[in-house]
Write a protein that holds these residues in place. Structure first.
Motif, PDB file in Angstrom:
ATOM      1  N   VAL A  45      51.253 -26.340  -1.096  1.00 47.28           N
ATOM      2  CA  VAL A  45      52.152 -25.971  -1.905  1.00 47.28           C
ATOM      3  C   VAL A  45      52.533 -27.192  -2.467  1.00 47.28           C
ATOM      4  O   VAL A  45      52.761 -28.258  -2.230  1.00 47.28           O
ATOM      5  N   THR A  46      52.649 -27.007  -3.940  1.00 48.62           N
ATOM      6  CA  THR A  46      53.301 -27.981  -4.773  1.00 48.62           C
ATOM      7  C   THR A  46      54.154 -27.457  -5.721  1.00 48.62           C
ATOM      8  O   THR A  46      54.298 -26.296  -6.171  1.00 48.62           O
ATOM      9  N   THR A  47      55.287 -28.389  -5.908  1.00 48.58           N
ATOM     10  CA  THR A  47      56.289 -27.787  -7.260  1.00 48.58           C
ATOM     11  C   THR A  47      55.634 -27.756  -8.496  1.00 48.58           C
ATOM     12  O   THR A  47      54.703 -28.197  -8.966  1.00 48.58           O
ATOM     13  N   ARG A  48      56.162 -26.459  -9.093  1.00 49.84           N
ATOM     14  CA  ARG A  48      55.601 -25.966 -10.496  1.00 49.84           C
ATOM     15  C   ARG A  48      57.020 -25.806 -11.353  1.00 49.84           C
ATOM     16  O   ARG A  48      58.158 -25.652 -10.866  1.00 49.84           O
ATOM     17  N   LYS A  49      56.461 -26.156 -12.613  1.00 52.50           N
ATOM     18  CA  LYS A  49      57.620 -25.932 -13.531  1.00 52.50           C
ATOM     19  C   LYS A  49      57.344 -24.693 -14.585  1.00 52.50           C
ATOM     20  O   LYS A  49      55.953 -24.494 -14.765  1.00 52.50           O
ATOM     21  N   ALA A  50      58.219 -23.918 -14.995  1.00 50.83           N
ATOM     22  CA  ALA A  50      57.960 -22.768 -16.020  1.00 50.83           C
ATOM     23  C   ALA A  50      57.437 -23.255 -17.373  1.00 50.83           C
ATOM     24  O   ALA A  50      58.028 -24.360 -17.975  1.00 50.83           O
ATOM     25  N   VAL A  51      56.322 -22.822 -18.092  1.00 51.02           N
ATOM     26  CA  VAL A  51      55.779 -23.181 -19.418  1.00 51.02           C
ATOM     27  C   VAL A  51      55.938 -21.880 -20.053  1.00 51.02           C
ATOM     28  O   VAL A  51      55.432 -20.830 -19.836  1.00 51.02           O
ATOM     29  N   THR A  52      56.505 -21.838 -21.371  1.00 51.49           N
ATOM     30  CA  THR A  52      56.514 -20.822 -22.325  1.00 51.49           C
ATOM     31  C   THR A  52      55.286 -21.011 -23.226  1.00 51.49           C
ATOM     32  O   THR A  52      55.264 -21.818 -23.854  1.00 51.49           O
ATOM     33  N   VAL A  53      54.410 -20.032 -23.342  1.00 51.03           N
ATOM     34  CA  VAL A  53      53.504 -19.985 -24.338  1.00 51.03           C
ATOM     35  C   VAL A  53      53.759 -18.959 -25.419  1.00 51.03           C
ATOM     36  O   VAL A  53      53.850 -17.940 -25.293  1.00 51.03           O
ATOM     37  N   GLN A  54      53.901 -19.624 -26.738  1.00 50.96           N
ATOM     38  CA  GLN A  54      53.898 -19.020 -27.842  1.00 50.96           C
ATOM     39  C   GLN A  54      52.790 -18.244 -28.407  1.00 50.96           C
ATOM     40  O   GLN A  54      51.804 -19.058 -28.676  1.00 50.96           O
ATOM     41  N   VAL A  55      52.709 -17.036 -28.770  1.00 48.34           N
ATOM     42  CA  VAL A  55      51.486 -16.375 -29.491  1.00 48.34           C
ATOM     43  C   VAL A  55      51.973 -15.899 -30.940  1.00 48.34           C
ATOM     44  O   VAL A  55      52.750 -15.071 -30.938  1.00 48.34           O
ATOM     45  N   ASN A  56      50.957 -15.908 -31.791  1.00 51.27           N
ATOM     46  CA  ASN A  56      51.232 -15.656 -33.055  1.00 51.27           C
ATOM     47  C   ASN A  56      49.791 -14.948 -33.648  1.00 51.27           C
ATOM     48  O   ASN A  56      48.694 -15.142 -33.234  1.00 51.27           O
ATOM     49  N   LYS A  57      50.151 -13.757 -34.237  1.00 50.85           N
ATOM     50  CA  LYS A  57      49.068 -12.776 -34.644  1.00 50.85           C
ATOM     51  C   LYS A  57      48.951 -12.662 -36.388  1.00 50.85           C
ATOM     52  O   LYS A  57      50.063 -12.436 -36.827  1.00 50.85           O
ATOM     53  N   THR A  58      47.774 -13.148 -36.714  1.00 46.86           N
ATOM     54  CA  THR A  58      47.582 -13.076 -38.383  1.00 46.86           C
ATOM     55  C   THR A  58      46.823 -12.038 -38.419  1.00 46.86           C
ATOM     56  O   THR A  58      45.416 -12.088 -38.092  1.00 46.86           O
ATOM     57  N   GLN A  59      47.121 -10.955 -39.470  1.00 52.69           N
ATOM     58  CA  GLN A  59      46.290 -10.081 -39.646  1.00 52.69           C
ATOM     59  C   GLN A  59      45.115 -10.468 -40.556  1.00 52.69           C
ATOM     60  O   GLN A  59      45.231 -11.241 -41.852  1.00 52.69           O
TER      61      GLN A  59
END
Length: 696
Positions: A45-59
């Motif tokens: 068990v190790t400590t974790r931090k939350a990471v937000t991944v941004q996603v962009n879609k180009t037509q």
């Protein structure tokens, strides 16, 4: 011959060494030295931090045909727009023509608002295009007057792909073994799982996000657990600011751990608490043991601080317990005209044993004049031949020190309740005669001060545990609320009445004293006996309501009023009469004075675990001389009445047969060595005599 002597000497010394060592008992290793460092196999068990991944879609649009919105795509070749045909590089820039405007071209400079000069910019600065087939060619060369031309209105730059699928970008790139689904996941995300999250994020929108977890390299996971060999119980654990046995802490930063530690047996106490920091990855101890210290003002709370650079550590807590030995502390405020008190022994005893206290009554005193308290309980003694014996139990005790309070006074402390002088008289009506005392002489002197006539005075005095006067009650409540260490010891109500006469006979024969006296010209002296809970505190003061709230301390006020505190007695010197509230600071102080234990007193042995020879089966200690004054920590109200110390008893043999002390080992070994040396000396003499005989 010399070699023979050496041989005999060696044999003698070896013999002496064997004899000496055989006299010393075998001493087993202490648990503190043999206990192994053990830890359960840790979970990864190790400590974790939350990471937000941004996603962009180009037509994107398929080259060579219509895109997803049906628009036709064009390549830009020089300044011309060529409709898609043939192959195009994947991801190449292409354009959508957004409804070109049809205009009229002229061979010469246009004259109307919708006419444009061919081969240059129109009136609005836009370039004109001829449409050749499906392509738009920028105007060059000659054009027919009034021919149709086109304006290209801000063509949209888009991406061309072979299949027309949209292009998706993310703020973070996938890395094997780095990201996890949840904060406590044990398996990292695969690349396929990552792609699935990316697609889901922009399923119906042009942009989106998702959350994953990665190791926080600045944090560590800590778990506190008792060692397998520890019998003590642990509770109320707190790691830093987190309550519980596990927490996430900052690496390389000191973190305090606190917790309650209770011995496995009520008759035991905690001798030491030790923490071992274990790396849960390697299961090896980090650094050396850390010894916890008891938190001030607590019974069983311990604390220690540590820091770590590891991702995860386990803290193993181990304890060493020992027998709880109780030492008596005697606080004696017994009045000298009541008697003297002494413990028959001051040796520490195990829980469950008893102490014995003897009170030798003064002439005329009664057992009912004496109050003995221990563990907040009043005890009853047995009287025989003027000596009252109290058995003081230690069952259920958790503290190492037992406070024993001995108090007692005769009615009005034996002071005069009535006195007549020079035709005037004073009477004291004391309805709390065991708690307060007033000398009628003091009353008469105070009332007569400044009075030229004959006086018949009556003082009424009593004590109570609560305040009656409303204003004084509110003041006491307000002060004790603001300062929680300030406590109410009790209240004293003082009233004086008098009758004045021109003749001595008139004052002497007066049957009542009905005129209330609220103020005096000379202070009257009132003695208040502090209750046991108010003894040995750090500060005292008295509040009074007499038109206004007054505070009386050990420093005289403008009227010369003050208090004195000596032993267990608080003495008021007051002129203005009313109800008085006695307050004390509930912190240990130096009042009454404490007589420290005499280290040379034979009744206070250096080995408290060795029972006295006079111990009875029920644990009470009976001395050879019951009247002896013990060397316990004792508080006296009157230093002049101390009982003389008993003569030192004969030295006692150890009751633990077969368990010689460390000093005995050295003595026995020395005796063995001397015995061996004497033997060798005897052998030497015999050999010398034999040689002389042979020479003759």
């Amino acid at each position: 011959m010399i070699r023979g002597m050496k041989k005999k000497l060696l044999i003698g010394l070896l013999t002496a060494a064997v004899v000496g060592s055989s006299l010393a008992p075998s001493v087993p290793y202490s648990e503190e030295f043999t206990q192994e460092v053990k830890a359960d196999t840790p979970s990864a068990v190790t400590t974790r931090k939350a990471v937000t991944v941004q996603v962009n879609k180009t037509q994107a649009y398929k080259w060579g045909g219509s895109g997803a919105d049906g628009a036709t795509l064009y390549k830009k070749v020089n300044n011309n727009y060529i409709k898609g045909a043939g192959a195009a590089t994947e991801g190449a820039k292409v354009y959508k023509i957004n409804d070109p405007t049809v205009v009229s071209a002229q061979a010469v400079e246009g004259e109307g608002p919708t006419s444009y000069k061919w081969g240059g910019n129109g009136a609005d600065g836009d370039a004109l295009y001829k449409k050749v087939g499906n392509d738009y060619i920028k105007g060059v060369g000659a054009a027919t007057e009034g021919a149709t031309a086109y304006e290209i209105n801000n063509p949209t730059e888009v991406l061309a792909t072979e299949d027309g699928d949209p292009t998706i970008t993310t703020s973070l790139q996938f890395s094997a073994g780095k990201y996890y689904e949840t904060a406590d996941s044990s398996i990292a995300l695969t690349e396929d799982q990552w792609k699935g999250k990316v697609v889901d994020a922009v399923q119906s929108e042009a942009s989106g996000s998702f959350t994953v977890y990665e190791k926080d390299t600045t944090k560590a996971v800590v778990e506190v657990t008792p060692s397998k060999d520890t019998k003590s119980t642990f509770s109320n654990t707190k790691i830093g600011s987190t309550s519980g046995t596990s927490a996430v802490i900052d690496k390389n930063k000191a973190t305090e751990v606190t917790g309650d530690v209770i011995a496995s047996d009520p008759a035991k106490t905690i001798k030491s608490v030790v923490a071992k920091i274990i790396n849960t990855t390697t299961n090896q101890q980090i650094g050396t043991d850390i010894t916890a210290t008891k938190v001030d003002g607590t019974d069983n709370t311990y604390k220690f601080a540590f820091q770590t650079a590891e991702d995860s550590v386990k803290i193993l807590i181990s304890t060493v317990e020992e027998d709880l030995m109780i030492t008596p502390k005697l606080t004696d405020t017994l009045a000298s005209n009541v008697g003297t008190a002494a413990l028959t022994s001051t040796s520490a005893v195990k829980v469950g044993k008893e102490f014995e206290l003897k009170v030798t009554l003064a002439e005329g005193a009664k057992a009912s004049d004496v109050t003995v308290k221990a563990n907040d309980k009043a005890l009853t003694g047995t009287e025989e031949d003027g000596v009252v014996t109290y058995k003081i139990p230690t069952t259920g005790m958790k503290d190492k020190e037992l406070e024993i309070f001995v108090t007692g006074h005769r009615d009005n402390d034996g002071l005069d309740k009535e006195v007549s002088k020079n035709g005037s008289k004073a009477t004291v009506n004391n309805t709390s005669a065991k708690d307060v005392s007033v000398d009628a002489n003091s009353v008469l002197e105070a009332v007569k001060e400044g009075e030229t006539k004959y006086v018949n005075a009556l003082m009424e005095v009593k004590t109570d545990n609560t305040v009656d006067t409303t204003a004084l009650k509110k003041e006491v409540e307000a002060r004790t609320t603001v300062d929680t260490k300030l406590k109410l010891a009790g209240c004293i109500d003082i009233n004086i009445y008098k009758e004045v006469s021109d003749t001595a006979d008139g004052a002497a024969t007066a049957t009542t004293a009905s005129t209330a006296v609220t103020s005096l010209q000379k202070p009257v002296v009132v003695n208040y006996f502090l209750p046991s809970e108010a003894l040995n505190k750090s500060g005292y003061k008295v509040l009074r309501y007499h038109d206004t709230i007054d505070e009386i301390t050990t420093t005289p006020n403008a009227d010369g009023e003050y208090i004195e505190v000596s032993g267990g007695k608080l003495t008021l010197h007051v002129k203005k009469l009313s109800e008085f509230a006695v307050l004390y600071n509930d912190e240990a102080g130096t009042t009454p004075e404490v007589n420290p234990t005499d280290p040379t007193d034979p009744t206070n042995p250096t080995d408290p675990t060795t029972p006295d020879a006079g111990n009875t089966d029920n644990g009470a200690v009976t001395p050879a001389n019951p009247a002896a004054t013990a060397g316990a920590t004792t508080t006296k109200a009157d230093e002049a009445k101390k009982a003389p110390a008993a003569p030192a008893p004969a030295k006692k043999l150890s009751a633990k047969t077969g368990s010689p002390k460390t000093a005995d080992y050295a003595v026995n070994s020395l005796l063995a060595l001397l015995t061996g040396a004497a033997g060798l000396f005897g052998i030497s003499l015999m050999n010398s005599k034999k040689r002389k005989d042979e020479d003759q």
